[in-house]
Scaffold this motif. Structure first.
Motif, PDB file in Angstrom:
ATOM      1  N   GLY A  26     -24.564  64.184  35.773  1.00  0.00           N
ATOM      2  CA  GLY A  26     -24.304  62.913  35.217  1.00  0.00           C
ATOM      3  C   GLY A  26     -22.936  62.071  36.243  1.00  0.00           C
ATOM      4  N   VAL A  27     -22.711  62.654  37.562  1.00  0.00           N
ATOM      5  CA  VAL A  27     -21.398  62.374  38.074  1.00  0.00           C
ATOM      6  C   VAL A  27     -22.288  62.054  39.756  1.00  0.00           C
ATOM      7  CG1 VAL A  27     -20.530  64.525  38.776  1.00  0.00           C
ATOM      8  CG2 VAL A  27     -19.007  62.518  38.072  1.00  0.00           C
ATOM      9  N   ARG A 186     -10.512  77.311  36.640  1.00  0.00           N
ATOM     10  CA  ARG A 186     -10.459  77.420  35.428  1.00  0.00           C
ATOM     11  C   ARG A 186     -11.198  76.720  34.815  1.00  0.00           C
ATOM     12  NH1 ARG A 186      -6.325  81.496  32.924  1.00  0.00           N
ATOM     13  NH2 ARG A 186      -7.766  80.693  31.088  1.00  0.00           N
ATOM     14  N   TRP A 187     -11.297  75.327  34.245  1.00  0.00           N
ATOM     15  CA  TRP A 187     -11.970  74.412  33.869  1.00  0.00           C
ATOM     16  C   TRP A 187     -13.303  74.501  34.719  1.00  0.00           C
ATOM     17  CZ3 TRP A 187     -13.125  72.448  29.753  1.00  0.00           C
ATOM     18  CH2 TRP A 187     -13.223  71.026  29.440  1.00  0.00           C
ATOM     19  N   LEU A 188     -13.453  74.983  36.114  1.00  0.00           N
ATOM     20  CA  LEU A 188     -14.856  74.891  36.635  1.00  0.00           C
ATOM     21  C   LEU A 188     -15.804  75.750  36.604  1.00  0.00           C
ATOM     22  CD1 LEU A 188     -16.925  74.008  39.124  1.00  0.00           C
ATOM     23  CD2 LEU A 188     -15.653  75.414  40.181  1.00  0.00           C
ATOM     24  N   LEU A 189     -15.039  77.571  35.791  1.00  0.00           N
ATOM     25  CA  LEU A 189     -16.075  78.702  35.242  1.00  0.00           C
ATOM     26  C   LEU A 189     -15.643  78.047  33.622  1.00  0.00           C
ATOM     27  CD1 LEU A 189     -13.235  81.501  36.685  1.00  0.00           C
ATOM     28  CD2 LEU A 189     -15.485  80.789  37.326  1.00  0.00           C
ATOM     29  N   TYR A 190     -14.762  77.592  32.856  1.00  0.00           N
ATOM     30  CA  TYR A 190     -15.262  77.556  31.745  1.00  0.00           C
ATOM     31  C   TYR A 190     -17.150  76.505  31.174  1.00  0.00           C
ATOM     32  CZ  TYR A 190     -15.293  76.314  26.557  1.00  0.00           C
ATOM     33  OH  TYR A 190     -15.516  76.820  25.434  1.00  0.00           O
ATOM     34  N   SER A 191     -16.550  75.155  32.675  1.00  0.00           N
ATOM     35  CA  SER A 191     -17.338  74.251  31.770  1.00  0.00           C
ATOM     36  C   SER A 191     -18.864  74.835  32.723  1.00  0.00           C
ATOM     37  CB  SER A 191     -17.043  73.533  32.948  1.00  0.00           C
ATOM     38  OG  SER A 191     -15.762  72.615  32.273  1.00  0.00           O
ATOM     39  N   PRO A 198     -22.293  71.851  32.966  1.00  0.00           N
ATOM     40  CA  PRO A 198     -21.698  71.327  34.270  1.00  0.00           C
ATOM     41  C   PRO A 198     -20.964  69.441  34.074  1.00  0.00           C
ATOM     42  CG  PRO A 198     -23.426  71.475  34.668  1.00  0.00           C
ATOM     43  CD  PRO A 198     -23.599  72.176  33.112  1.00  0.00           C
ATOM     44  N   VAL A 199     -21.809  68.883  33.290  1.00  0.00           N
ATOM     45  CA  VAL A 199     -21.079  67.686  32.703  1.00  0.00           C
ATOM     46  C   VAL A 199     -19.866  67.686  32.350  1.00  0.00           C
ATOM     47  CG1 VAL A 199     -21.994  67.149  30.504  1.00  0.00           C
ATOM     48  CG2 VAL A 199     -21.162  65.274  31.910  1.00  0.00           C
ATOM     49  N   GLN A 200     -19.301  68.804  31.959  1.00  0.00           N
ATOM     50  CA  GLN A 200     -17.918  68.143  31.560  1.00  0.00           C
ATOM     51  C   GLN A 200     -16.754  68.898  32.800  1.00  0.00           C
ATOM     52  OE1 GLN A 200     -17.795  70.933  27.472  1.00  0.00           O
ATOM     53  NE2 GLN A 200     -17.081  72.004  28.626  1.00  0.00           N
ATOM     54  N   TYR A 201     -17.484  69.461  33.841  1.00  0.00           N
ATOM     55  CA  TYR A 201     -16.476  70.021  35.282  1.00  0.00           C
ATOM     56  C   TYR A 201     -16.232  68.011  35.542  1.00  0.00           C
ATOM     57  CZ  TYR A 201     -14.511  70.636  39.862  1.00  0.00           C
ATOM     58  OH  TYR A 201     -13.835  71.003  40.918  1.00  0.00           O
TER      59      TYR A 201
END
Length: 346
Positions: A26-27, A186-191, A198-201
């Motif tokens: 989505g990006v 950390r956000w990459l790992l979590y998302s 992956p859309v969260q990252y």
């Protein structure tokens, strides 16, 4: 187990990803070929983070709506034996209030950044890896404060539409990154690895006025490789599966992949490449020769590992092999005595 906590899979069970998989996150996956260099600076689009103390930040008039909540939060973190789970619940409350208000993003970021720099060791990933190696179950895993912030942020980041509240929370994560708190990796790992979203990252990256998904991945994967190399190699195929268009021909990702690599990891990555579960070099001949040129000054072992990975991906492809030979023999006029690793690899 640590692997279950982060969704890590073995090479034998990793899902096969076609090498021409499309972008489903989505990006925009803009790459250097599209006119956006992979090393483009990531410039935040939110208000700049002011260089003030946490006490000055707490005096910001936009934070009055929190009453004594923020000061109590700061005091609880500074306690001799802080209750991290209780603090995590407080984080959720604070982020909910912040998201629905007009409170200053910069002021809240300054408060949180000060807490991280003074009171947090940022060892969540490493601690859980050690517990898993010791045979601890999921109940034995511990989390640092940032883990709870990411959980709270995820409630907004995975919404079907980007609301103002979601944008504010993601801009807060960007501000923390600007404040040298390692939120990005950390956000990459979590998302991607933990939540499988992956859309969260991708939405986090969209909060930067300049820079691309590829440049963000280069930065965050680089930090991950430096701090937790074992975890980097374990999750690399999952990150690729999430963002397949950003990997091929990316100098920064290849550089991280071969930095401090050992022979077992070379064999593992080679197997993933051969099975189509990872692609590092792509089909753009210009990108391939640029990466080769980058590695000619690397140490001997890294060059040997690099050529093994390159062979796994391009070996037998007449057009790409001919391009590499033309570059090394005619353009670089390769001297086998000075670059024996490249000559042997070719």
């Amino acid at each position: 187990m640590f692997q279950e906590e982060f969704g890590i899979v073995d090479a034998d069970s990793a899902p096969e990803v076609p090498t021409d998989a499309g972008n489903t996150n989505g990006v925009s996956n803009m790459t250097e070929e599209d006119g956006a260099p992979e090393d483009a600076a990531l410039v935040a689009s939110a208000e700049p983070l002011s260089d003030i103390s946490v006490e000055q930040a707490l005096e910001d008039t936009s934070l009055w709506l929190f009453g004594s909540t923020l000061q109590t939060f700061v005091d609880s973190v500074a306690a001799a034996e802080p209750d991290v789970k209780q603090i995590g619940r407080s984080v959720k409350e604070i982020l909910d209030m912040f998201a629905q208000s007009e409170a200053s993003i910069s002021a809240i970021a300054r408060v949180l950044a000060s807490i991280f720099s003074d009171s947090l060791d940022m060892e969540d990933v490493e601690t859980n890896a050690e517990l898993a190696a010791a045979g601890e179950s999921g109940d034995g895993l511990e989390h640092d404060l940032l883990h709870y912030i990411l959980i709270a942020a995820a409630d907004y980041a995975h919404m079907m539409e980007m609301t103002n509240s979601a944008q504010r929370v993601l801009q807060l994560l960007v501000q923390l990154t600007e404040a040298k708190v390692d939120v990005g990796f950390r956000w990459l790992l979590y998302s991607v690895v933990n939540a499988g979203k992956p859309v969260q990252y991708a939405r986090y990256v969209e909060q930067y006025a300049e820079g691309t998904l590829q440049s963000a991945l280069v930065r965050d994967l680089g930090v991950l490789q430096e701090q937790f190399p074992g975890l980097f190699y374990a999750v690399l195929p999952q990150i690729y599966a999430a963002f397949p268009d950003a990997f091929p021909g990316c100098r920064g990702i290849v550089k991280s992949a071969i930095a401090l690599i050992d022979q077992p990891q070379v064999y593992r990555l080679s197997a993933l490449i051969v099975r189509g579960q990872l692609q590092l070099f792509g089909h753009r001949q210009a990108a391939i020769v640029t990466i080769i040129g980058m590695t000619l000054e690397s140490d001997a072992f890294e060059q040997v590992c690099f050529w093994q990975l390159l062979n796994a991906e391009v070996g037998g492809d007449e057009a790409r092999v001919a391009c590499i030979a033309h570059y090394l023999l005619l353009e670089k006029k390769l001297d086998p005595a000075d670059n024996s690793e490249a000559a042997t690899g070719l």
